[in-house]
Design an enzyme around this catalytic site. Structure first.
Site, PDB file in Angstrom:
ATOM      1  N   ASP A  26      -1.625  -0.872   6.163  1.00 40.34           N
ATOM      2  CA  ASP A  26      -1.883  -0.399   7.526  1.00 40.34           C
ATOM      3  C   ASP A  26      -3.319   0.027   7.751  1.00 40.34           C
ATOM      4  O   ASP A  26      -3.710   0.295   8.880  1.00 40.34           O
ATOM      5  CB  ASP A  26      -0.976   0.800   7.853  1.00 40.34           C
ATOM      6  CG  ASP A  26      -1.461   2.079   7.178  1.00 40.34           C
ATOM      7  OD1 ASP A  26      -1.862   2.017   5.999  1.00 40.34           O
ATOM      8  OD2 ASP A  26      -1.456   3.124   7.847  1.00 40.34           O
ATOM      9  N   THR A  32      -0.120   4.957   1.027  1.00 33.47           N
ATOM     10  CA  THR A  32      -0.335   5.898   2.124  1.00 33.47           C
ATOM     11  C   THR A  32      -0.294   5.189   3.469  1.00 33.47           C
ATOM     12  O   THR A  32      -1.062   4.257   3.721  1.00 33.47           O
ATOM     13  CB  THR A  32      -1.685   6.616   1.940  1.00 33.47           C
ATOM     14  OG1 THR A  32      -1.714   7.224   0.657  1.00 33.47           O
ATOM     15  CG2 THR A  32      -1.868   7.680   3.013  1.00 33.47           C
ATOM     16  N   ASP A  62       0.874  -1.170   0.000  1.00 35.24           N
ATOM     17  CA  ASP A  62       0.000   0.000   0.000  1.00 35.24           C
ATOM     18  C   ASP A  62       0.917   1.226   0.000  1.00 35.24           C
ATOM     19  O   ASP A  62       2.096   1.123   0.363  1.00 35.24           O
ATOM     20  CB  ASP A  62      -0.877  -0.020   1.249  1.00 35.24           C
ATOM     21  CG  ASP A  62      -1.714   1.243   1.391  1.00 35.24           C
ATOM     22  OD1 ASP A  62      -2.297   1.679   0.392  1.00 35.24           O
ATOM     23  OD2 ASP A  62      -1.740   1.793   2.505  1.00 35.24           O
TER      24      ASP A  62
END
Length: 660
Positions: free
Chosen positions: A540, A341, A339
């Site tokens: 996250d 961001t 991922d």
């Protein structure tokens, strides 16, 4: 906020050297524990064997040596026989049964020395195995030791020392220099450097001040903190980590389950083979020797000792692995999907560029931009205000009026002035004139993956600000470490394609897939798996959850304080440190390689011993000695994982951890 913290009274202590009921009780407990310890049987049996040998060889009295030799066989053999009976009651034919039958048969045919030696060596091996396996679980013991027993809380303005488990959520906890933090919480007042290595694996103490989060089990290394408890008892990050490591070390890896299934058939096979050999040759001692050397002890212990050590070492480094199965899978990773961001980037924008127009100073540009953003709740407002404050500009008061333009920017009025901060389109809609240089600046910032903010005052453009999500400093090194072994690397992000490509170019990822919804990330992971890859997904956020669940190994970043991540992720990195990803793969590969080495040692040892028995020259006692030595070699090899330093990773080949 300034807390006034009254002193806490120091409880009276007993005089040095005084024997209290508590100390007497502790001594009795230690004595009983030592008497029942794994070494007691071995020491007693060894002493009896030594007496028998002295009587037989030095005193030349075989009649005096026989009783202590038989007694030694009984002392060492009875616990083995009890365990064998216990296994039989549950329908399991274990190693203990082989040793019991062999020792009993040796006594029947008059081989007292063989019976005593076999049971003594097995007892010594059992004691060493218990001791060394305990050491492999030391990481969990170290975690348990981190939990402080008491906490100092403020109740009615008075410091009160209570058990850590008695602290209530929302109470105010006082943490002094050198104290272990007893709860998870938020700092209300004070400042201190806190050693968080036990939780996140971060070796450098972290400065804590008002608003910062602290975790139970970490250590204040100077300063003073007043903390509001947000997690207590079993609801702390430390408690969740301990629970997860306990579960992980008990869960069996596929290799371990396979070996245990093999041993269930192998052990009865050895018994049948020994009986057949005895009947065919008429040599009872040969049959009994085959029983002893055929014990699959080293094979059975080869996998769990390595898996437990690997998981324990990972926990020391702030890497939580859900179980042996996930550790084995992590060793086979061939593709890593990131991922963007919050994973490759920190997830918080910063001001990267301040480009004033001709005739405007940098301070003027920042001042007017901050004046407008002071009335905004947009995420891009914060980095502008922080930059103005760091530049020494007086923090602006709220503007007289604020008019947000969703998706474009903000318009503010202060006194007689109108301030615009936003996109190029917003400035054009306001019918303001932009010179070619400003347009080129906006285009260049956008191409570099930054968000350009044009600032205008009344009828003139003051300049352009560039805002970007801050890249993690270790991102490039982590990507390079994974690529070095030939891993396929992919970025999966819902962000704008230009921003995604700019970040990917900086960290060195070529395959970029932008503008993805959560289900699109899921499809991308499945597509990689369809190509034959073993996929790790590193993320996250909630939007990563479907992809994390679908990946062969889901790796959650920055899981400290997140109970959901600790409990659900296959691998949870307690610190938001991307270098832990290649480190986790390296440790997984080292663990699997150690398992294979141990299995090879076990099988080669048994094969060589059986050949030695059939060809002559290997006695029952010698066979047991070599067998127990192989068990210790297997355990010692597994325990090397506890001594490995941080490692580099070769994703296609072997991991290369270094040992102290």
């Amino acid at each position: 906020m300034t807390a006034t913290v009254p002193p806490v009274p120091v409880p009276e202590t007993a005089a040095p050297g005084a024997v209290t009921p508590t100390t007497r009780g502790d001594v009795l407990v230690r004595v009983r524990s030592a008497a029942r310890g794994p070494w007691t049987t071995s020491l007693l049996a060894g002493t009896l064997i030594a007496l028998a040998l002295v009587a037989e060889h030095l005193a030349d009295r075989p009649d005096l040596g026989a009783p202590p030799m038989l007694l030694a066989a009984a002392v060492a053999g009875l616990p083995i026989a009890r365990r064998a009976l216990s296994s039989l009651r549950t329908g399991s034919v274990g190693i203990e049964l082989l040793v019991t039958v062999a020792a009993g048969g040796a006594i029947v045919i008059g081989e007292r020395w063989e019976a005593a030696a076999v049971t003594f060596l097995f007892a010594v091996g059992h004691a060493l195995e218990a001791m060394t396996l305990g050491r492999t679980r030391r990481a969990l013991g170290e975690l348990l030791d981190l939990a402080p027993s008491t906490a100092t809380v403020l109740r009615d303005g008075i410091q009160v020392v209570v058990l850590a488990g008695e602290v209530l959520t929302g109470e105010t906890v006082v943490i002094k220099s050198g104290d272990r933090v007893p709860v998870d919480g938020r700092v209300l007042d004070g400042g201190a450097a806190v050693d968080e290595a036990s939780i996140t694996g971060e070796s450098i103490p972290v400065e804590k001040s008002a608003g910062a989060q602290v975790f139970a089990g970490t250590i204040s290394q100077g300063g003073f903190l007043v903390v509001r408890a947000t997690g207590v008892g079993q609801d702390t990050t430390l408690a969740r980590v301990i629970h997860r490591v306990e579960q992980a070390q008990e869960e069996k890896a596929p290799a371990q389950r396979l070996i245990e299934r093999f041993a269930r058939w192998y052990t009865p096979g050895i018994i049948v083979g020994a009986v057949v050999a005895g009947v065919v040759t008429g040599d009872v001692e040969l049959a009994l020797t085959l029983l002893v050397i055929g014990c699959p002890g080293a094979l059975v212990i080869s996998t769990p000792v390595s898996i437990v050590a690997g998981i324990g070492q990972a926990a020391r480094r702030g890497i939580l692995v859900k179980g042996g199965e996930h550790l084995e899978t992590a060793a086979r990773i061939t593709a890593v999907a990131f991922d963007k961001t919050g994973t490759l980037t920190r997830g918080r924008p910063v001001l990267t560029d301040v480009i004033p127009a001709p005739g405007t100073t940098r301070d003027d540009l920042l001042h007017w931009a901050a004046t407008a953003e002071a009335g905004s709740e947009h995420p891009l407002a914060r980095p502008v205000l922080v930059a103005a404050e760091r530049a020494g500009l007086t923090p602006p008061a709220l503007p007289d009026a604020v008019l947000p333009h969703p998706g474009r920017g903000i318009e503010a009025r202060t006194g007689t002035h109108r301030v615009l901060v936003g996109s190029l389109r917003m400035i054009e809609d306001a019918r303001l004139t932009l010179d070619p240089a400003t347009r080129e600046t906006v285009r260049a910032l956008a191409a570099a993956g930054r968000t350009p903010l044009v600032v205008a005052l009344d009828e003139g453009v003051l300049g352009v600000l560039g805002v970007a999500d801050e890249l993690r400093p270790e991102a490039r090194a982590a990507v390079d470490a994974l690529r070095a072994g030939g891993a396929t690397l992919v970025m999966l992000t819902g962000d704008d394609a230009r921003v995604a490509r700019a970040v990917a170019a900086t960290v060195g990822i070529q395959d970029v897939r932008a503008g993805l919804l959560p289900e699109d990330k899921l499809d991308a992971v499945r597509a990689l798996q369809a190509q034959g890859h073993v996929v790790a997904m590193v993320g996250d956020g909630v939007n990563d959850a479907p992809a994390l669940a679908a990946a062969d190994v889901g790796i959650a970043m920055g899981a400290a304080g997140s109970g959901v991540a600790v409990e659900t992720a296959d691998v949870a990195l307690l610190a938001a440190d991307l270098l832990r990803v290649p480190e986790a793969v390296a440790l997984a590969r080292a663990t699997v390689r150690t398992v294979r080495q141990n299995v090879a040692v076990s099988l080669v040892t048994v094969t060589v011993l059986i050949a030695g028995v059939l060809l002559g020259g290997v006695t029952m006692a010698l066979g047991m000695f070599v067998h127990q030595a192989s068990v210790l070699v297997v355990i010692a090899n597994g325990m090397r994982l506890l001594r490995t330093r941080r490692a580099t990773v070769d994703v296609e080949g072997a991991a290369t951890p270094s040992a102290r």
